[in-house]
Design a protein around this motif. Structure first.
Motif, PDB file in Angstrom:
ATOM      1  N   ARG A 106       0.804  -1.234   0.000  1.00 55.62           N
ATOM      2  CA  ARG A 106       0.000   0.000   0.000  1.00 55.62           C
ATOM      3  C   ARG A 106       0.830   1.275   0.000  1.00 55.62           C
ATOM      4  O   ARG A 106       0.288   2.365  -0.041  1.00 55.62           O
ATOM      5  CB  ARG A 106      -0.869   0.042   1.260  1.00 55.62           C
ATOM      6  N   ILE A 152      -4.002   5.620  -7.006  1.00 53.12           N
ATOM      7  CA  ILE A 152      -3.391   4.523  -7.768  1.00 53.12           C
ATOM      8  C   ILE A 152      -2.054   4.976  -8.353  1.00 53.12           C
ATOM      9  O   ILE A 152      -1.048   4.276  -8.289  1.00 53.12           O
ATOM     10  CB  ILE A 152      -4.352   4.044  -8.885  1.00 53.12           C
ATOM     11  N   ARG A 184       0.460   5.306  -5.327  1.00 51.17           N
ATOM     12  CA  ARG A 184       0.710   4.182  -4.420  1.00 51.17           C
ATOM     13  C   ARG A 184       0.846   2.808  -5.070  1.00 51.17           C
ATOM     14  O   ARG A 184       1.405   1.903  -4.472  1.00 51.17           O
ATOM     15  CB  ARG A 184      -0.450   4.072  -3.409  1.00 51.17           C
ATOM     16  N   CYS A 185       0.227   2.602  -6.232  1.00 45.11           N
ATOM     17  CA  CYS A 185       0.133   1.218  -6.740  1.00 45.11           C
ATOM     18  C   CYS A 185       1.114   0.981  -7.874  1.00 45.11           C
ATOM     19  O   CYS A 185       1.032   1.655  -8.901  1.00 45.11           O
ATOM     20  CB  CYS A 185      -1.283   0.933  -7.233  1.00 45.11           C
ATOM     21  N   PHE A 235      -0.950  -1.938 -10.577  1.00 47.45           N
ATOM     22  CA  PHE A 235      -2.410  -1.855 -10.629  1.00 47.45           C
ATOM     23  C   PHE A 235      -2.985  -2.595 -11.839  1.00 47.45           C
ATOM     24  O   PHE A 235      -3.966  -3.310 -11.732  1.00 47.45           O
ATOM     25  CB  PHE A 235      -2.868  -0.390 -10.642  1.00 47.45           C
TER      26      PHE A 235
END
Ligand code: SF4
Length: 255
Positions: free
Chosen positions: A126, A213, A216-217, A220
């Motif tokens: 995360r 997204i 943080r990702c 994805f």
């Protein structure tokens, strides 16, 4: 009167006032304790305790146990001694044992296996390990209790839940489910499928937070392709829910 911290392994970290009569009371000044202690601490004196030290399975006097300990410390190579402990209570005195072994030149572990491994996993997945305190919950309009029963494990959160829209995701009908706007009774151990179902529907409805997204990702696209590859019916069967539950949760209650 003395002030101390709850000795139990609980993140509320209550501040306790010990009166001259040795009665324990919650500290009214503490922002989370707010003057009350939970039933676990209030019944602490009834818990079974280890009354005597044991060595090699034999009960021995405390003095003998301390002598054995001193001997072990004196005869061991400090640079090959690892100091490792679990989390325990959150009082500052917790650090005393670590300080002792640090002064001896022992090797120190970073946190416990449980905390550090969990933290590393969460940061990897995360981007940051941001845990909620009851103080954060105060600022929320909707609170999702997913597999968690604050009445038993976190009673200091209860005042923060008053007046909020509650969503309970739990195979069990916990007491707070009776006051919840929605209780989704998923099958036991099906959380991952329900999370995938929510992700899939949220993506379908273009509810994703692209800014989050982006920041943080890292994978994805891989994640959403994977989730989209599982038939919706399979996910619903796995967790024992319906699209109606998902729709109510995402469209009617949260947004
Ligand atoms: S909630 Fe109970 S167990 Fe947790 S810190 Fe407070 S008194 Fe201790």
């Amino acid at each position: 009167m003395h002030k101390t911290t709850c000795p139990l392994d609980c993140f509320d970290g209550c501040s306790i006032i010990v009166g001259d009569d040795k009665v324990l009371k919650g500290d009214k000044e503490h922002p989370i304790t707010k003057g009350f202690l939970c039933h676990h601490l209030n019944h602490y004196h009834t818990f079974e305790r280890i009354q005597n030290p044991t060595f090699n399975g034999q009960i021995i006097p405390l003095k003998d146990a301390l002598d054995i300990l001193v001997n072990k410390l004196e005869t061991s190579d400090t640079s090959k001694t690892l100091f490792f402990k679990g989390s325990g209570n959150l009082g500052i005195m917790q650090s005393v044992t670590k300080l002792f072994f640090a002064k001896r030149g022992s090797i120190l572990a970073s946190g416990s296996l449980c905390d550090e491994a969990g933290d590393a996993g969460i940061v990897e997945g995360r981007g940051a390990n941001l845990s909620l305190s009851p103080l954060h919950v105060n600022q929320s309009e909707v609170v999702i209790l997913w597999g968690r029963n604050p009445s038993v494990t976190n009673s200091h959160m209860l005042p923060s839940l008053k007046g909020k829209t509650l969503i309970v995701i739990d195979p069990i009908t916990i007491d707070l489910a009776h006051n919840a706007a929605l209780h989704v009774k998923i099958k036991p151990r099906s959380d991952i499928y329900f999370a995938m179902l929510l992700s899939r529907v949220a993506y379908m409805e273009q509810m994703e937070d692209n800014d989050f997204i982006e920041k943080r990702c890292t994978n994805f696209k891989y994640f959403i392709d994977f989730v989209n590859g599982i038939p919706m019916r399979t996910l619903m069967e796995k967790c024992g829910t319906s699209l109606n539950d998902v729709g109510k949760l995402l469209l009617d209650t949260v947004f």
